[in-house]
Scaffold this active site. Structure first.
Site, mmCIF file in Angstrom:
data_model
loop_
_atom_site.group_PDB
_atom_site.id
_atom_site.type_symbol
_atom_site.label_atom_id
_atom_site.label_comp_id
_atom_site.label_asym_id
_atom_site.label_seq_id
_atom_site.Cartn_x
_atom_site.Cartn_y
_atom_site.Cartn_z
ATOM 1 C CE1 TYR A 168 -3.784 -2.306 0.322
ATOM 2 C CE2 TYR A 168 -2.893 -2.999 2.434
ATOM 3 C CZ TYR A 168 -3.807 -3.160 1.402
ATOM 4 O OH TYR A 168 -4.726 -4.176 1.469
ATOM 5 C CG PHE A 181 -4.230 -8.553 -0.350
ATOM 6 C CD1 PHE A 181 -4.834 -7.688 -1.255
ATOM 7 C CD2 PHE A 181 -3.641 -9.711 -0.835
ATOM 8 C CE1 PHE A 181 -4.853 -7.981 -2.614
ATOM 9 C CE2 PHE A 181 -3.667 -10.009 -2.194
ATOM 10 C CZ PHE A 181 -4.277 -9.143 -3.080
#
Length: 224
Positions: free
Chosen positions: A60, A71
């Site tokens: 991210y 994730f």
């Protein structure tokens, strides 16, 4: 940062990582996740402990979100990244519940390798390190893990491109692995086949049929 000892036999750490490390040292932008978390997925899952592989793309790019597992986020991240939110929606439909937050390290402690195909990203610039050379590590990890039957969960075309490195297990057959493919959980593609794919129950059914304990996908407080 030194490579995780159980994975240090992979040629990547000798042939590819020194160049990547030098490139990252010269990067003028903040790099995520922090260096000490870059190999967190491999640290938590030595090869002999891996039962399931879930491939992501890159960390991210929002500071404070990534901690080295595909994730997964830190527990206090709200709202959840949209892909993870869709993963939890599918899990709710598949299993009837989902974890209380985005920290998926409890999956890793059960042998779920949450591996991004790129292990670094400049803050705010998604996929900017996609061609840095990290994919060589992904290929070698998959090939190494293919020696014994495992479950491979490949969401989206980039992850599915690594399926060619899943080899027949030693002394076994190609069908000894479980290979699940579907659309990526991204909001751009989740409705094109990710929703309704039921990957979590499929993995657990496969593990149970092999006489192995299922993955606790839901409750981080349960014994592992």
């Amino acid at each position: 940062m030194t490579p995780p000892e159980p994975w240090a036999h992979l040629p990547f750490f000798r042939d590819g990582y020194p160049r990547i490390k030098a490139t990252l040292a010269a990067e003028t932008r903040p790099v995520l996740p922090p260096e000490e978390q870059r190999f967190a997925a491999l640290d938590l899952c030595p090869p002999d402990a891996v039962r399931v592989v879930i491939l992501g793309q890159d960390p991210y790019p929002t500071p404070g979100h990534a901690h080295g597992l595909a994730f997964s986020t830190e527990a206090d991240v709200r709202p959840l990244p949209r892909s993870l939110g869709n993963i939890f929606k599918e899990m709710q439909d598949d299993l009837g519940a989902c974890p209380p937050n985005g920290d998926l390290r409890f999956w890793a402690r059960q042998g779920v390798l949450l591996l991004n195909t790129s292990l670094s990203v400049p803050a705010g610039d998604a996929n900017a390190h996609a061609k840095l050379g990290w994919s060589t590590l992904t290929r070698q990890v998959i090939a190494d893990l293919s020696r014994t039957p495992r479950a491979f969960v490949l969401w989206g075309k980039p992850a599915q491109g690594f399926a060619r490195y899943i080899h027949t297990p030693e002394g076994g057959r190609a069908g000894d692995h479980l290979i699940l493919t579907s659309a990526h959980p991204s909001p751009l593609s989740a409705r094109r086949g990710f929703f309704g794919s039921r990957p979590f129950s499929s993995v657990n059914n496969w593990l149970t049929e092999k006489g192995a304990p299922p993955i606790n996908w839901i409750n981080p407080g349960a014994p592992t």
